[in-house]
Design a protein around this motif. Structure first.
Motif, PDB file in Angstrom:
ATOM      1  N   VAL A 101      16.114   9.574  42.418  1.00 37.32           N
ATOM      2  CA  VAL A 101      15.858   9.718  43.854  1.00 37.32           C
ATOM      3  C   VAL A 101      16.116   8.403  44.577  1.00 37.32           C
ATOM      4  O   VAL A 101      16.687   8.387  45.684  1.00 37.32           O
ATOM      5  N   PHE A 102      15.720   7.295  43.963  1.00 37.68           N
ATOM      6  CA  PHE A 102      15.977   5.996  44.575  1.00 37.68           C
ATOM      7  C   PHE A 102      17.481   5.771  44.777  1.00 37.68           C
ATOM      8  O   PHE A 102      17.915   5.304  45.843  1.00 37.68           O
ATOM      9  N   VAL A 103      18.285   6.111  43.769  1.00 32.82           N
ATOM     10  CA  VAL A 103      19.734   5.949  43.888  1.00 32.82           C
ATOM     11  C   VAL A 103      20.274   6.817  45.027  1.00 32.82           C
ATOM     12  O   VAL A 103      21.093   6.366  45.833  1.00 32.82           O
ATOM     13  N   LEU A 104      19.802   8.069  45.092  1.00 37.77           N
ATOM     14  CA  LEU A 104      20.268   8.963  46.144  1.00 37.77           C
ATOM     15  C   LEU A 104      19.894   8.443  47.530  1.00 37.77           C
ATOM     16  O   LEU A 104      20.715   8.433  48.455  1.00 37.77           O
ATOM     17  N   VAL A 105      18.637   8.014  47.672  1.00 36.36           N
ATOM     18  CA  VAL A 105      18.176   7.499  48.963  1.00 36.36           C
ATOM     19  C   VAL A 105      18.887   6.193  49.307  1.00 36.36           C
ATOM     20  O   VAL A 105      19.245   5.958  50.473  1.00 36.36           O
ATOM     21  N   ALA A 106      19.118   5.340  48.307  1.00 34.24           N
ATOM     22  CA  ALA A 106      19.780   4.062  48.555  1.00 34.24           C
ATOM     23  C   ALA A 106      21.229   4.270  49.024  1.00 34.24           C
ATOM     24  O   ALA A 106      21.706   3.572  49.928  1.00 34.24           O
ATOM     25  N   LEU A 107      21.925   5.233  48.425  1.00 31.50           N
ATOM     26  CA  LEU A 107      23.294   5.522  48.844  1.00 31.50           C
ATOM     27  C   LEU A 107      23.322   6.038  50.278  1.00 31.50           C
ATOM     28  O   LEU A 107      24.156   5.622  51.090  1.00 31.50           O
ATOM     29  N   TRP A 108      22.388   6.944  50.577  1.00 33.13           N
ATOM     30  CA  TRP A 108      22.336   7.495  51.935  1.00 33.13           C
ATOM     31  C   TRP A 108      21.864   6.456  52.940  1.00 33.13           C
ATOM     32  O   TRP A 108      22.512   6.222  53.970  1.00 33.13           O
TER      33      TRP A 108
END
Length: 253
Positions: free
Chosen positions: A50-57
């Motif tokens: 989730v952190f990776v997804l949020v960081a990309l967005w």
């Protein structure tokens, strides 16, 4: 948001909050992932996903907003906030600006990030929803990133030769592909971290993406921007044939 408010007072420009919006979610997701690594009942692998997804967005959004503020707006105030507040912070008063913008968005940011925080402390009981959520998130990021890039390419064309209104690519099917993508990103994250933790967590956090969708459509996004756009030549005709939010085939005139 407090740091962004201080910076907004220094620059006399409220649009700083848009950079803090994306960046703030990244910090929330990072803190949640760290907590998940320390909690026995958590699912650290999902929290870091989730952190990776949020960081990309969030990272892309913050970078895009900052570049737009420098380039498109030339360092001037975003028209949406100028319309909302009726003037810069120095004229309106920083107290009013903080209450109407920074405090409001800070509370909304905390609430919308509910699935990210709740999911960090729980097991992924309904783990098959994790890949489904990633797909929904990917669709959202595609609409948001590609829509922004297509609009930037349109604005880079000479005004004399380009159409009055951007109605190509994703913009042919929705007047706001970036806002639609934003909503999909958070419904995807809800599937991964909220409903993926079981029906109770999903039920508790379903209002979080719903609130995000409501705000970008009714409050700070579509409705507010349309007030300005409807005054531009060609836009009412474009609006008559193009969906406002969900991508749909263009309507016949």
């Amino acid at each position: 948001m407090t740091a962004a408010a201080v910076r907004a007072q220094q620059l006399d420009k409220v649009a700083v909050v848009d950079i803090a919006w994306g960046a703030g979610f990244v910090l929330i997701a990072l803190a949640s992932a760290v907590v998940a690594s320390l909690v026995d009942d958590g699912s650290p692998w999902r929290a870091w996903l989730v952190f990776v997804l949020v960081a990309l967005w969030g990272g892309r959004l913050a970078w895009h907003v900052r570049r737009r503020a420098v380039g498109e707006h030339g360092g001037k105030e975003d028209p949406r906030y100028a319309e909302m507040l009726g003037g810069p912070p120095s004229e309106v008063g920083m107290g009013i600006v903080v209450r109407r913008v920074f405090l409001t968005q800070g509370v909304v940011q905390w609430f919308v990030a509910g699935p990210v925080m709740v999911g960090a402390a729980l097991q992924a009981d309904w783990w098959p929803l994790v890949p489904v959520g990633v797909v929904v998130w990917a669709v959202g990021l595609f609409f948001e990133a590609v829509g922004d890039r297509q609009l930037a390419a349109y604005k880079a064309e000479p005004k004399e030769s380009r159409p009055q209104v951007m109605d190509r690519g994703l913009w042919r099917y929705t007047r706001h592909p970036n806002y639609f993508g934003d909503a999909c990103v958070w419904w995807g994250l809800w599937l991964v971290a909220g409903l993926g933790s079981g029906w109770v967590a999903g039920l508790v956090t379903v209002l979080c993406p719903a609130a995000m969708t409501f705000f970008i459509y009714q409050v700070t996004g579509v409705k507010l921007l349309e007030k300005t756009m409807m005054q531009r030549p060609g836009y009412p005709a474009y609006a008559a044939r193009t969906s406002a939010f969900v991508p749909l085939p263009p309507r016949r005139a």
